[in-house]
Design an enzyme around this catalytic site. Structure first.
Site, PDB file in Angstrom:
ATOM      1  N   GLU A 171     -39.380  52.700 -16.330  1.00  0.00           N
ATOM      2  CA  GLU A 171     -39.327  52.551 -17.794  1.00  0.00           C
ATOM      3  C   GLU A 171     -40.220  53.525 -18.570  1.00  0.00           C
ATOM      4  O   GLU A 171     -40.947  53.121 -19.473  1.00  0.00           O
ATOM      5  CB  GLU A 171     -39.683  51.109 -18.176  1.00  0.00           C
ATOM      6  CG  GLU A 171     -38.770  50.080 -17.540  1.00  0.00           C
ATOM      7  CD  GLU A 171     -39.072  48.643 -17.962  1.00  0.00           C
ATOM      8  OE1 GLU A 171     -40.107  48.410 -18.609  1.00  0.00           O
ATOM      9  OE2 GLU A 171     -38.264  47.762 -17.642  1.00  0.00           O
ATOM     10  N   ASN A 212     -36.488  54.479 -12.317  1.00  0.00           N
ATOM     11  CA  ASN A 212     -35.786  53.243 -12.671  1.00  0.00           C
ATOM     12  C   ASN A 212     -35.968  52.935 -14.163  1.00  0.00           C
ATOM     13  O   ASN A 212     -37.073  53.049 -14.688  1.00  0.00           O
ATOM     14  CB  ASN A 212     -36.389  52.102 -11.833  1.00  0.00           C
ATOM     15  CG  ASN A 212     -35.595  50.811 -11.880  1.00  0.00           C
ATOM     16  OD1 ASN A 212     -34.390  50.809 -11.605  1.00  0.00           O
ATOM     17  ND2 ASN A 212     -36.252  49.710 -12.202  1.00  0.00           N
ATOM     18  N   HIS A 249     -29.575  45.207 -17.211  1.00  0.00           N
ATOM     19  CA  HIS A 249     -29.715  43.851 -17.762  1.00  0.00           C
ATOM     20  C   HIS A 249     -28.776  43.775 -18.972  1.00  0.00           C
ATOM     21  O   HIS A 249     -29.082  44.311 -20.034  1.00  0.00           O
ATOM     22  CB  HIS A 249     -31.149  43.596 -18.219  1.00  0.00           C
ATOM     23  CG  HIS A 249     -32.151  43.619 -17.106  1.00  0.00           C
ATOM     24  ND1 HIS A 249     -32.183  42.656 -16.129  1.00  0.00           N
ATOM     25  CD2 HIS A 249     -33.148  44.484 -16.804  1.00  0.00           C
ATOM     26  CE1 HIS A 249     -33.173  42.917 -15.281  1.00  0.00           C
ATOM     27  NE2 HIS A 249     -33.771  44.033 -15.675  1.00  0.00           N
ATOM     28  N   GLU A 278     -31.304  45.897 -11.044  1.00  0.00           N
ATOM     29  CA  GLU A 278     -31.785  44.607 -11.579  1.00  0.00           C
ATOM     30  C   GLU A 278     -30.667  43.895 -12.323  1.00  0.00           C
ATOM     31  O   GLU A 278     -30.872  43.309 -13.384  1.00  0.00           O
ATOM     32  CB  GLU A 278     -32.984  44.827 -12.518  1.00  0.00           C
ATOM     33  CG  GLU A 278     -34.132  45.567 -11.853  1.00  0.00           C
ATOM     34  CD  GLU A 278     -35.344  45.752 -12.758  1.00  0.00           C
ATOM     35  OE1 GLU A 278     -35.436  45.076 -13.813  1.00  0.00           O
ATOM     36  OE2 GLU A 278     -36.206  46.566 -12.408  1.00  0.00           O
ATOM     37  N   ASP A 280     -28.194  41.702 -14.139  1.00  0.00           N
ATOM     38  CA  ASP A 280     -27.889  40.349 -14.620  1.00  0.00           C
ATOM     39  C   ASP A 280     -27.044  40.493 -15.873  1.00  0.00           C
ATOM     40  O   ASP A 280     -27.178  41.468 -16.616  1.00  0.00           O
ATOM     41  CB  ASP A 280     -29.123  39.460 -14.814  1.00  0.00           C
ATOM     42  CG  ASP A 280     -30.251  40.079 -15.620  1.00  0.00           C
ATOM     43  OD1 ASP A 280     -30.014  41.040 -16.385  1.00  0.00           O
ATOM     44  OD2 ASP A 280     -31.395  39.600 -15.499  1.00  0.00           O
TER      45      ASP A 280
HETATM   46  C1  XIL Z   1     -39.676  40.754 -14.803  1.00  0.00           C
HETATM   47  C2  XIL Z   1     -39.772  39.570 -13.878  1.00  0.00           C
HETATM   48  O1  XIL Z   1     -38.482  39.144 -13.565  1.00  0.00           O
HETATM   49  C3  XIL Z   1     -40.542  38.442 -14.539  1.00  0.00           C
HETATM   50  O2  XIL Z   1     -40.802  37.403 -13.613  1.00  0.00           O
HETATM   51  C4  XIL Z   1     -41.856  38.957 -15.078  1.00  0.00           C
HETATM   52  O3  XIL Z   1     -42.488  37.938 -15.825  1.00  0.00           O
HETATM   53  C5  XIL Z   1     -41.662  40.179 -15.962  1.00  0.00           C
HETATM   54  O4  XIL Z   1     -40.954  41.161 -15.243  1.00  0.00           O
HETATM   55  N1  XIL Z   1     -37.640  45.311 -15.833  1.00  0.00           N
HETATM   56  C6  XIL Z   1     -38.274  45.400 -14.616  1.00  0.00           C
HETATM   57  C7  XIL Z   1     -38.685  44.153 -13.922  1.00  0.00           C
HETATM   58  O5  XIL Z   1     -38.406  46.495 -14.061  1.00  0.00           O
HETATM   59  O6  XIL Z   1     -39.863  44.322 -13.170  1.00  0.00           O
HETATM   60  C8  XIL Z   1     -38.839  43.005 -14.868  1.00  0.00           C
HETATM   61  O7  XIL Z   1     -39.090  41.822 -14.106  1.00  0.00           O
HETATM   62  C9  XIL Z   1     -37.625  42.864 -15.739  1.00  0.00           C
HETATM   63  C10 XIL Z   1     -37.409  44.096 -16.553  1.00  0.00           C
END
Ligand code: XIL
Length: 470
Positions: A171, A212, A249, A278, A280
């Protein structure tokens, strides 16, 4: 190591699935348990991991260490997935809560569980503006840069040989404007990302190294273009990068874009793997299932899309639980989204060669230091020394004439040796060393400067290094 079983048995098992589902519904919980037991030893095509493996890909999930004692959770994990990402346990605040003191207990539990069950591990994440320990949040400049280098070296060395891919940097780009995100790491200098990648490569040469990010799914978005240009620049200059992770996401504010496949193809065409890291998708029912199916279809259509990870197992495990964005409901039952993913994996797809992308060339900023007098060059360095090791950052400054190549000589004290160098080519590993420019930083304008760095064990060099032009 993938849980791939006999090819060709997938369709037979797939045909029996509706019957199994109906029986499960009629017979209730006891039958569900039986179904799970059958599936554990089942053939390829009946689980996400096995079906993905038949397509040469993995299917993973984020795992939380504190859920490894939840039998339902572990049952689904072991049955369905062949890649795991520690959800929080490998982040900076978890692994180095006090500077120089490392705690791998929870991350090690996840890695051990994965290894014992034939799953691989994605490491997440070595350098990130978020979830930093308080001490790192309070650092800046050289001290922070050196703390980052040490952190990456220590963590990647601890897990050396056990990680399929590392999210080296997470990020780092701003959501709009096409530039970097402001952060303490970014303020250490624009080269922090490439230093992170070089450091990770030195520590674990076998791990794939990924950049990422989120909001990099829509090909037309500035942020996607900015990351694309960085990866292109890294490939052109030989900065070690092997993969790009798209967090993906998705929700109404950041929906699955129709050009997602184009984005995957264009990144892959730069010569890197693409991973959906990641996933969802907020929603429910058929709408959610259709989007999940489209994401899987897109990955299968791009030969270098090597795998998909969902960000949790049950909706109740999700960081965005209220959006019910995952493949299993709170009771561990398969949702329509699960069936869409499995059916899409089993239906397969083509993997045509990547298309040629279109993009604008990267730009670079000229050095701004005012010219000192005289020809040739000068060098100075700063060092961070800790118990047993050090990082030294060297600044090379051109005199009144531009440099076309440079060499910096310095001497390591007895017992010290070089382990890792970035932005320069070293000769030797102990005693008198010479560092020469690499291809992209040999030319320095009059009065301009460039930096390189190295890490060593033992005691750091002292005194003034010698700089020679040409
Ligand atoms: C999130 C986790 O799922 C949570 O449990 C935590 O509180 C915050 O981080 N981008 C990422 C992940 O790269 O590491 C994040 O994970 C979600 C967004």
């Amino acid at each position: 190591m993938d849980k791939v079983l006999a090819r060709g048995s997938g369709s037979a098992v797939a045909r029996s699935r509706p019957r199994t589902a109906v029986l499960s519904m009629l017979a209730g919980v006891a039958m569900v348990a039986t179904t799970v037991a059958v599936a554990t030893g089942a053939s390829a095509g009946t689980t996400l991991g096995a079906s993905a493996a038949e397509k040469g890909r993995y299917f993973g999930t984020a795992v939380a260490a504190n859920k490894l004692s939840d039998a339902t959770y572990v049952g689904i994990l072991n049955r369905e997935f062949n890649m795991v990402t520690p959800e929080n346990e490998m982040k900076w605040d978890a692994t180095e809560p006090s500077q120089g003191q490392f705690n791998y207990a929870n991350a090690d539990r996840i890695v051990s569980h994965a290894q014992a069950n034939g799953m691989r591990v994605r490491g997440h994440a070595l350098a990130w503006h978020s979830q930093q320990p308080g001490w790192a949040q309070n650092l800046s400049g050289t001290a922070l840069r050196q703390a980052m280098v040490n952190h990456i070296t220590q963590v990647a060395t601890h897990y050396k040989g056990k990680i399929y891919a590392w999210d080296v940097v997470n990020e780092a780009f701003a959501d709009s404007g096409g530039g970097r995100r402001d952060s303490n790491l970014q303020r250490t200098g624009n080269d922090w990302i490439e230093v992170a990648f070089r450091t990770a490569r030195a520590a674990d040469p076998a791990a794939k190294l990924c950049y990422n990010d989120y909001n990099t799914d829509n090909w037309t978005w500035e942020k996607t273009q900015a990351v694309y240009n960085m990866v292109k620049d890294f490939k052109a200059r030989g900065v070690p990068i092997d993969c790009v992770g798209l967090q993906s996401h998705f929700n109404s504010g950041s929906p699955y874009p129709g050009n997602y496949r184009t984005t995957l193809q264009n990144f892959a065409a730069l010569g890197v793997d693409v991973q959906i890291t990641e996933l969802d998708i907020e929603g429910s029912g058929t709408t959610q299932a259709t989007t999940y199916g489209n994401v899987v279809k897109d990955c299968l259509a791009v030969s270098r899309c090597t795998g998909i990870t969902v960000w949790g197992i049950r909706d109740t495990d999700s960081w965005r639980a209220s959006g019910t964005p995952l493949l299993f409901d709170g009771n561990g039952n398969k949702k329509p989204a699960y069936t869409a993913v499995l059916d899409t994996l089993n239906a397969g797809g083509t993997t045509p060669p990547p298309t040629t992308p279109t993009s604008t060339p990267p730009t670079s900023n000229p050095p701004t230091t005012p010219p000192p007098s005289g020809n040739g060059c000068t060098a100075s360095f700063t060092t961070n020394q800790w118990q047993g090791g050090f990082v030294t950052t060297v600044r090379v400054t051109a005199g009144a004439a531009p440099l076309n190549g440079w060499a910096v000589a310095l001497t390591l004290p007895a017992g010290a040796s070089l382990v890792n160098t970035w932005n320069a080519q070293p000769s030797g590993t102990s005693g008198g060393l010479t560092f020469r420019n690499v291809a992209y930083n040999g030319q320095v304008g009059a009065g301009g400067s460039t930096e390189f760095g190295f890490q060593g064990v033992g005691t750091a060099p002292s005194g003034t290094p010698t700089c020679t032009a040409g």
